[in-house]
Design an enzyme around this catalytic site. Sequence first.
Site, PDB file in Angstrom:
ATOM      1  N   HIS A  58      40.734  40.830  40.041  1.00 60.04           N
ATOM      2  CA  HIS A  58      41.166  41.436  41.320  1.00 60.04           C
ATOM      3  C   HIS A  58      40.108  42.427  41.817  1.00 60.04           C
ATOM      4  CE1 HIS A  58      45.418  40.020  41.201  1.00 60.04           C
ATOM      5  NE2 HIS A  58      45.214  40.051  39.893  1.00 60.04           N
ATOM      6  N   ASN A 130      51.771  39.518  43.011  1.00 54.57           N
ATOM      7  CA  ASN A 130      50.890  38.470  43.538  1.00 54.57           C
ATOM      8  C   ASN A 130      51.613  37.719  44.648  1.00 54.57           C
ATOM      9  OD1 ASN A 130      48.625  38.744  41.835  1.00 54.57           O
ATOM     10  ND2 ASN A 130      49.531  37.448  40.267  1.00 54.57           N
TER      11      ASN A 130
HETATM   12  C1  HEM Z   1      49.356  40.495  30.427  1.00 50.46           C
HETATM   13  C2  HEM Z   1      49.023  40.175  31.664  1.00 50.46           C
HETATM   14  C3  HEM Z   1      48.096  40.978  32.511  1.00 50.46           C
HETATM   15  C4  HEM Z   1      47.130  41.871  32.164  1.00 50.46           C
HETATM   16  C5  HEM Z   1      46.708  42.296  30.748  1.00 50.46           C
HETATM   17  C6  HEM Z   1      46.532  42.364  33.389  1.00 50.46           C
HETATM   18  C7  HEM Z   1      45.507  43.265  33.455  1.00 50.46           C
HETATM   19  C8  HEM Z   1      44.946  43.757  34.618  1.00 50.46           C
HETATM   20  C9  HEM Z   1      43.884  44.723  34.666  1.00 50.46           C
HETATM   21  C10 HEM Z   1      43.219  45.353  33.448  1.00 50.46           C
HETATM   22  C11 HEM Z   1      43.604  44.949  35.968  1.00 50.46           C
HETATM   23  C12 HEM Z   1      42.561  45.909  36.530  1.00 50.46           C
HETATM   24  C13 HEM Z   1      43.213  47.257  36.721  1.00 50.46           C
HETATM   25  C14 HEM Z   1      42.270  48.301  37.243  1.00 50.46           C
HETATM   26  O1  HEM Z   1      41.095  48.311  36.861  1.00 50.46           O
HETATM   27  O2  HEM Z   1      42.736  49.152  38.028  1.00 50.46           O
HETATM   28  C15 HEM Z   1      44.490  44.140  36.747  1.00 50.46           C
HETATM   29  C16 HEM Z   1      44.546  44.119  38.111  1.00 50.46           C
HETATM   30  C17 HEM Z   1      45.564  43.517  38.819  1.00 50.46           C
HETATM   31  N1  HEM Z   1      46.561  42.701  38.313  1.00 50.46           N
HETATM   32 FE1  HEM Z   1      46.844  42.244  36.419  1.00 50.46          FE
HETATM   33  N2  HEM Z   1      47.152  41.772  34.448  1.00 50.46           N
HETATM   34  C18 HEM Z   1      48.118  40.924  33.967  1.00 50.46           C
HETATM   35  C19 HEM Z   1      48.970  40.136  34.690  1.00 50.46           C
HETATM   36  C20 HEM Z   1      49.175  40.259  36.039  1.00 50.46           C
HETATM   37  C21 HEM Z   1      50.271  39.681  36.770  1.00 50.46           C
HETATM   38  C22 HEM Z   1      51.382  38.823  36.163  1.00 50.46           C
HETATM   39  C23 HEM Z   1      50.134  40.090  38.064  1.00 50.46           C
HETATM   40  C24 HEM Z   1      51.038  39.815  39.228  1.00 50.46           C
HETATM   41  C25 HEM Z   1      52.364  39.800  39.085  1.00 50.46           C
HETATM   42  C26 HEM Z   1      48.945  40.908  38.152  1.00 50.46           C
HETATM   43  C27 HEM Z   1      48.476  41.506  39.294  1.00 50.46           C
HETATM   44  C28 HEM Z   1      47.371  42.321  39.353  1.00 50.46           C
HETATM   45  C29 HEM Z   1      46.884  42.914  40.581  1.00 50.46           C
HETATM   46  C30 HEM Z   1      47.492  42.752  41.968  1.00 50.46           C
HETATM   47  C31 HEM Z   1      45.758  43.664  40.239  1.00 50.46           C
HETATM   48  C32 HEM Z   1      44.891  44.475  41.190  1.00 50.46           C
HETATM   49  C33 HEM Z   1      45.465  45.873  41.323  1.00 50.46           C
HETATM   50  C34 HEM Z   1      44.694  46.659  42.356  1.00 50.46           C
HETATM   51  O3  HEM Z   1      44.706  46.243  43.528  1.00 50.46           O
HETATM   52  O4  HEM Z   1      44.094  47.683  41.990  1.00 50.46           O
HETATM   53  N3  HEM Z   1      48.380  40.989  36.910  1.00 50.46           N
HETATM   54  N4  HEM Z   1      45.302  43.402  35.905  1.00 50.46           N
END
Ligand code: HEM
Length: 503
Positions: A58, A130
Site C-alpha cells: 500500500h 480494502n
Molecule cells: C495479516 C495480514 C496483514 C498484515 C500483516 C498487514 C500488514 C500491513 C502493513 C505492515 C502495512 C503498512 C503499515 C504502515 O507502514 O503504516 C499495511 C498497510 C495496509 N494494509 Fe495491511 N496487512 C494485512 C492484511 C490486510 C487486510 C486484510 C487489509 C484490508 C482489510 C489490509 C489493508 C491495508 C491498508 C489499507 C494499508 C494501507 C494503510 C495506509 O493507508 O496507511 N491489510 N498492512
Amino acid sequence: MEESENKRKLTNEVGAPVADNENAITAGPRGPVVMQDVWLLEKMAHFNREVIPERRMHAKGWGAYGNFTVTGDITKYTKAKVFKPGSQTEVFVRFSTVAGERGAADAERDIRGVACKFYTEEGNWDLVGNNTPTFFIRDVHNFSDLNRAVKRDPRTGMRSAQNNWDFWTLLPETFHQRTIVMSDRGIPATFRHMHFYGEHTFSFYNDKNERVWCKFHFHTQQGIKNLTDEEAAMICGKDRESHGRDLFEAIENKDFPRWTMYVQIMTEEQAKNHYENPFDITKIWRHKEFPLIEVGVLELNRNPENYFAEVEQSAFQPAHVVPGIGFSPDRFLQGRLFAYGDAQRYRLGVNHHLIPVNKAKCEVNDYHRDGAMRTDGNYGREVAYTPNSGDVWSAQPEVKEPPLDLEGAMYRFDPKDDPTDDNFRAGGDLYRIMTEDKKALLIENTARDIAPVTENVKYRHAVHCYLADTDYGERITKALGLDLEKVIELSKLDNSGLIKATT
Ligand code: HEM
C-alpha cells in the site's frame, strides 16, 4: 522584524538570515568550496535524509479529510460514541493500491486499500479496509509470502505473473478474491467510484456489555465505475496519478465524494451455528441472511495542505479501537493487531502518534515518555509511573469488554481440514450473478493476465473455476487453450492431489 516581513526572507534551519543560496563559498573565484559554507553542508545533509521507508505494501496512496455523520441507530449493538445517532466525527482517509511502489501508476489491476481514521471523542478508531469484501488468504503466516509473490521477483527485479498465479493457485482460499480482482472491479475508474469494506469480522458491545459480531461496508454514492485493461493502459501511459488527481480535483471543485456505511450483525449464537467459519476472512456473510443495516455517511471534503506531512506520515492501526468496538477470533485480524504499529515504529518512529495527522483530538494520557522525536512537552513534571498515590491517570475498568468463551486445544489447525470449509462457493456465487458482459470480461481479463504463466498453473486455476461453476470452468479452459477432459479429471482430486498433479 515584523512577522510578515520575515516570511518572505530566507533563513537557515534555526531562523538566521541566509546571505546567498546559490553561490558556494570558494577559495578564490575558480577555487574549491570551503567547509565554512555551513549552509551548503546543512542543505546537502538534510536532502540526503529526506526519504523515509515506504509502506511495505500500500505504498502508493492519496488522502483527504472529511466527516462521518450518523444517520441510523445501532446503539442496541454498540456503545461507541462515534455511532451516537445524529453525531458527526472528523475523519482522515487514505486510499492506496497494494502491490505498486510509491511511484507506481494508480490505474493498475490490483485491490485498493481504504484506511479511515475516525477522530472520536473516546480516542482514534482506525478502520483499515480494502475495496473487496474478502481477502486472498486467512493465516498471517501467508501474508509476507503473498506480498513477495505479487511484488518483484528477487532475480529479475520485475513483477512476475508466474509467481503471482503460482502462489494464488496453491492456496484455494484465494479463489474468491482472484475472481474479484480479474473481474471488471479489478481496476476501479477512481477511488470515488468503488465500495469498500472492513473485510474482517469485528465485534460490537453495548452498554449492557452484550456482544455481537459485525462487518463494515461502505457503498459509494457516486456509483460504481471501472476501467477495462485497454482504458487503464491508456490512462497509465498518460497519467500515473489518475486516482489521486481525480480525488484531489473533485474535492477542490466541491464535488465531495460520499459513501454510506452499513453494518452486518451476527449474534454469538448465530456464529456458533453458522454453516462456515464466520471469522474466516476468505468467507463472506450473505446479505440475505445478514442484511445490511444503514449507519451513516462518510464525506470527504478537505484536501491536505502537505502530502508528506499528512498523507505519507499518516499511520493507521487495526489495533486502534474505542469502547464499543472490538476484535474477533479472526486469526488474520489478530496478526494485523501487531503488524501496523510495528511497521510504523520503523517507518516513522516510536512517537508517530504525535504527528498531527495521527494525533487524537481528545486528551491523551498514556504514560509513554521520551523516545526519538518526542516533540511535545513529554508530560512535563507529571508523575511517570502507575499506580501512584496521586490518583493520576488510573485505568478505566468500566470499558472492559465482555468475556469471550473459547474452546479447543492449542494446535496448528489447518482450516482446510474443517469439513465446512468450501473455498469455491462464494466465487461461484459471484460468477453466477454476473451479467453476460461481466462474465465475458472476467474470462478475457484472466486469460490476458495469466497468459505468460506455465501450463500447470493454468490448469490449477481452471480446475478451481470448474469446481466453483462448471460454466466458469469450461469458459476459462477454452480461453486458456487447455484440455477440458483433463480439467474434469483433475477436479476429482483433493487439494493435495491437485497440487501434486500440477507441480
Ligand atoms: C495479516 C495480514 C496483514 C498484515 C500483516 C498487514 C500488514 C500491513 C502493513 C505492515 C502495512 C503498512 C503499515 C504502515 O507502514 O503504516 C499495511 C498497510 C495496509 N494494509 Fe495491511 N496487512 C494485512 C492484511 C490486510 C487486510 C486484510 C487489509 C484490508 C482489510 C489490509 C489493508 C491495508 C491498508 C489499507 C494499508 C494501507 C494503510 C495506509 O493507508 O496507511 N491489510 N498492512
